[in-house]
Design an enzyme around this catalytic site. Structure first.
Site, mmCIF file in Angstrom:
data_model
loop_
_atom_site.group_PDB
_atom_site.id
_atom_site.type_symbol
_atom_site.label_atom_id
_atom_site.label_comp_id
_atom_site.label_asym_id
_atom_site.label_seq_id
_atom_site.Cartn_x
_atom_site.Cartn_y
_atom_site.Cartn_z
ATOM 1 N NE ARG A 106 -3.912 0.459 2.012
ATOM 2 C CZ ARG A 106 -4.557 1.032 3.021
ATOM 3 N NH1 ARG A 106 -4.503 0.507 4.214
ATOM 4 N NH2 ARG A 106 -5.257 2.120 2.842
ATOM 5 C CG HIS A 193 -13.502 3.764 1.583
ATOM 6 N ND1 HIS A 193 -14.769 3.246 1.476
ATOM 7 C CD2 HIS A 193 -12.917 3.556 0.382
ATOM 8 C CE1 HIS A 193 -14.936 2.751 0.256
ATOM 9 N NE2 HIS A 193 -13.821 2.925 -0.427
#
Length: 333
Positions: A106, A193
């Site tokens: 990520r 999220h």
């Protein structure tokens, strides 16, 4: 000799050259175009601008939308790779970014998107210094922070689409379980999220009736009705849709248009979007997470102080720590 147009029309006054309610969508991929179509469908702007680096795709999408002008209430649809086309936008929706590659961390993905945003964000600000930026690109919470840093805008004008869609998915799944329309099923997904989002079970209700009071085990492993599975489905649903059709776009498009409607119409609705949460719930770093926020024509004007239980606060803080561990190592911000 007078032209047909001159014979047909008598001018009374010059037309306004500056749009009243202009919206720009950056990125004309699946998500960007779903946002654009949803915004047009709700007649939220008098001018829509599209921007992308892929010129042929961009022109094709613009022409395709323009050919539907008869069926829309949007006066002008424009597109260009030059950001001058975005001038005087009230709201700019950013959907651009690079996709995660197989096996990519990520942090690496975020760093590559930082490099993309370093080009996009200054261009947006150059042509629309008074705009509100709505970030949709993933990972949305970190990229909203990146946008805030790169733009120099006050935090109330940099908003992440955040958990507006997660909460909508939650309310839909709840409605399927209860046989009641999602608009009458109230529940909030907050925090990050995605994977570490927080379901606020203590606030889930229908017509003011707390479901946790009816079923005190709701949201726990002790619950025989397995409501916790509903939140698990919320987290996993995007992955499932991607597995089935390759991407998600319609629901996020509707979600973005919903947020734009609140701001363009100055509705002061409360919606779960990503905002800077430093100083709230004991969070000490500059991270963006979703909380119930009041949105208006000025942007994000207030945050609702939701009464969270200790375990919910702990989950929020854990989300914040996860995001900060990635943000602190980002370069060139």
């Amino acid at each position: 000799m007078a032209t047909l147009k001159e014979k047909l029309i008598t001018h009374i006054a010059s037309e306004s050259t500056i749009p009243n309610n202009k919206v720009t969508v950056v990125g004309v991929g699946q998500v960007g175009m779903a946002c654009a179509v949803s915004i047009l469908g709700k007649s939220l702007c008098d001018e829509l601008a599209l921007v992308d680096v892929l010129e042929d795709k961009l022109k094709g999408e613009m022409m395709d939308l323009q050919h539907g002008s008869l069926f829309l209430q949007t006066h002008k649809i424009v597109a260009d790779k030059d950001y001058a086309v975005t001038a005087n936008s009230k709201i700019v929706v950013v959907t651009a970014g690079v996709r995660q590659q197989e096996g990519e961390s990520r942090l690496n993905l975020v760093q590559r998107n930082v490099n993309v945003f370093k080009f996009i964000i200054p261009q947006i600000i150059k042509y629309s210094p008074d705009c509100i930026i709505l970030v949709v690109s993933n990972p949305v919470d970190i990229l909203t922070y990146v946008t805030w840093k790169l733009s120099g805008l006050p935090k109330h004008r940099v908003i992440g689409s955040g958990c507006n869609l997660d909460s909508a998915r939650f309310r839909y799944l709840m409605s399927e379980k209860l046989g009641i329309h999602p608009s009458s099923c109230h529940g909030w997904i907050l925090g990050e999220h995605g994977d570490s989002s927080v379901a606020v079970w203590s606030g889930v209700n229908v017509a003011g009736v707390s479901l946790q009071e009816l079923n005190p085990a709701m949201g726990t492993d002790r619950d025989s009705e397995k409501w916790k599975e509903v939140h698990k489905q919320v987290v996993e649903s995007a992955y499932e849709v991607i597995k089935l059709k390759g991407y998600t776009n319609w629901a996020i498009g509707f979600s973005v248009a919903d947020l734009l409607e609140t701001m363009m119409k100055n509705l002061n609705r409360v919606q779960p979007v990503s905002t800077m949460v430093k100083g709230m719930y004991g969070i000490e770093n500059e991270v963006f997470l979703s909380l119930p926020c009041v949105l208006s024509a000025s942007g994000l004007t207030s945050v609702i102080n939701q009464k969270l239980k200790d375990d919910e606060v702990a989950q929020l803080r854990s989300s914040a720590d996860t995001l900060w561990s990635i943000q602190k190592d980002l370069k060139d911000l």
